[in-house]
Design an enzyme around this catalytic site. Structure first.
Site, short mmCIF file in Angstrom:
data_model
loop_
_atom_site.label_atom_id
_atom_site.label_comp_id
_atom_site.label_asym_id
_atom_site.label_seq_id
_atom_site.Cartn_x
_atom_site.Cartn_y
_atom_site.Cartn_z
N GLY A 100 0.83 -1.20 0.00
CA GLY A 100 0.00 0.00 0.00
C GLY A 100 0.86 1.24 0.00
O GLY A 100 1.97 1.24 0.55
N HIS A 142 -5.03 1.69 7.29
CA HIS A 142 -3.65 2.17 7.42
C HIS A 142 -3.39 3.31 6.42
O HIS A 142 -2.87 4.36 6.79
CB HIS A 142 -2.68 1.00 7.17
CG HIS A 142 -1.24 1.39 7.16
ND1 HIS A 142 -0.35 0.99 8.12
CD2 HIS A 142 -0.51 2.14 6.29
CE1 HIS A 142 0.85 1.49 7.85
NE2 HIS A 142 0.78 2.18 6.73
N GLU A 143 -3.79 3.09 5.15
CA GLU A 143 -3.54 4.11 4.11
C GLU A 143 -4.41 5.34 4.34
O GLU A 143 -3.96 6.48 4.13
CB GLU A 143 -3.79 3.53 2.72
CG GLU A 143 -2.90 2.35 2.34
CD GLU A 143 -1.43 2.60 2.56
OE1 GLU A 143 -1.00 3.76 2.48
OE2 GLU A 143 -0.71 1.63 2.85
N HIS A 179 -2.90 7.83 6.63
CA HIS A 179 -1.87 8.71 6.02
C HIS A 179 -2.50 10.00 5.50
O HIS A 179 -1.85 11.06 5.52
CB HIS A 179 -1.18 8.00 4.84
CG HIS A 179 -0.09 7.06 5.23
ND1 HIS A 179 1.07 7.47 5.85
CD2 HIS A 179 0.04 5.72 5.08
CE1 HIS A 179 1.86 6.42 6.06
NE2 HIS A 179 1.25 5.33 5.60
N GLN A 199 2.86 10.05 1.19
CA GLN A 199 4.14 9.37 1.36
C GLN A 199 5.11 9.70 0.23
O GLN A 199 6.31 9.46 0.36
CB GLN A 199 3.96 7.85 1.41
CG GLN A 199 3.22 7.36 2.64
CD GLN A 199 3.08 5.86 2.63
OE1 GLN A 199 2.13 5.33 2.07
NE2 GLN A 199 4.03 5.15 3.22
N CYS A 224 5.30 -0.15 7.29
CA CYS A 224 4.98 1.02 6.45
C CYS A 224 6.23 1.37 5.65
O CYS A 224 7.33 1.36 6.20
CB CYS A 224 4.58 2.19 7.34
SG CYS A 224 4.18 3.70 6.43
N LEU A 225 6.06 1.68 4.37
CA LEU A 225 7.20 2.04 3.53
C LEU A 225 7.88 3.32 4.04
O LEU A 225 9.04 3.55 3.73
CB LEU A 225 6.76 2.21 2.08
CG LEU A 225 6.38 0.90 1.35
CD1 LEU A 225 5.79 1.20 -0.01
CD2 LEU A 225 7.58 -0.02 1.24
C1 QAP Z 1 0.58 -0.77 4.83
O1 QAP Z 1 2.76 -1.41 4.26
C2 QAP Z 1 0.01 -2.01 5.45
O2 QAP Z 1 9.46 -2.10 6.90
C3 QAP Z 1 1.52 -1.05 3.69
O3 QAP Z 1 11.41 -2.87 5.24
C4 QAP Z 1 0.64 -2.61 6.53
O4 QAP Z 1 3.60 -1.85 2.25
C5 QAP Z 1 -1.14 -2.56 4.97
C6 QAP Z 1 7.53 -2.51 3.84
C7 QAP Z 1 0.10 -3.75 7.11
C8 QAP Z 1 -1.68 -3.70 5.55
C9 QAP Z 1 -1.05 -4.30 6.62
C10 QAP Z 1 7.85 -2.23 5.15
C11 QAP Z 1 8.53 -2.91 2.99
C12 QAP Z 1 6.18 -2.36 3.32
C13 QAP Z 1 9.15 -2.37 5.61
C14 QAP Z 1 3.79 -1.77 3.43
C15 QAP Z 1 10.16 -2.77 4.75
C16 QAP Z 1 9.84 -3.04 3.44
C17 QAP Z 1 5.10 -2.00 4.05
CO CO Z 2 2.10 3.44 5.61
#
Ligand code: QAP
Ligand code: CO
Length: 166
Positions: free
Chosen positions: A44, A134-135, A138, A49, A92-93
């Site tokens: 996401g 989550h999104e 943001h 972001q 989270c990215l």
């Molecule tokens: C949000 O999260 C989310 O720490 C999106 O090293 C989270 O894409 C949605 C990511 C949980 C649903 C459930 C995080 C990639 C990506 C990191 C992400 C990393 C590399 C997170």
């Molecule tokens: Co995020």
């Protein structure tokens, strides 16, 4: 590729503005956000972001370049009818390398617009519901780490600080 802002960038704390014009520029932003999300192996990505203060985000639960699933685009989303509770280990990215469990609604209704401005409605549950919440946070300047207890937040800051001094 778009640059992903990292915590604690102050721009991640701003409330984003509604999208009013559904033009080619919007379509290009959505396309670039999806590519950026795939390249970063995310599921996401919200416009704030990548430094664009607009109420929109993309989600693909397939995870990354090699496992693309269904690409969702949500513009001007509004969440309602939350039901149940789900605890999920979130990342989270914008907070790379850190995950923690967060409580969310298990089911939600989301009304939104598609890339052409058409009004849409979706009932979501499980991981998709978690990702949408989550999104959507943001768009209001809220990160998942803002939802942690003061103790967990302090540990998180320590851990991130360690990561930059290494
Ligand atoms: C949000 O999260 C989310 O720490 C999106 O090293 C989270 O894409 C949605 C990511 C949980 C649903 C459930 C995080 C990639 C990506 C990191 C992400 C990393 C590399 C997170
Ligand atoms: Co995020």
């Amino acid at each position: 590729m778009l640059e992903i802002l990292k915590y604690p960038d102050p721009r991640l704390k701003n409330r984003a503005e509604p999208v009013q014009v559904f033009d080619l520029e919007l379509h290009q932003l959505l396309d670039e956000m999806a590519e950026t999300m795939y390249a970063a192996d995310g599921i996401g990505l919200a416009a704030p972001q990548v430094g664009r203060s607009y109420r929109l985000f993309v989600i693909d639960l397939g995870q990354g370049e090699h496992k693309k699933g269904k690409l969702y685009e949500f513009i001007n989303p509004e969440l309602s009818d939350g039901e149940g509770t789900i605890a999920f280990e979130e990342g989270c990215l914008s907070v790379p390398g850190f995950t923690e469990e967060v409580n969310r609604k298990e089911k939600i209704r989301v009304t939104y617009q598609d890339r052409n401005g058409k009004k849409m409605e979706l009932m979501a549950e499980g991981l998709l519901a978690v990702a949408i919440q989550h999104e959507n946070d943001h768009l209001d300047g809220i990160l998942f780490v803002d939802k942690l207890s003061p103790l967990k937040r302090r540990l998180m800051k320590k851990k991130l600080q360690k990561a930059v001094t290494l």
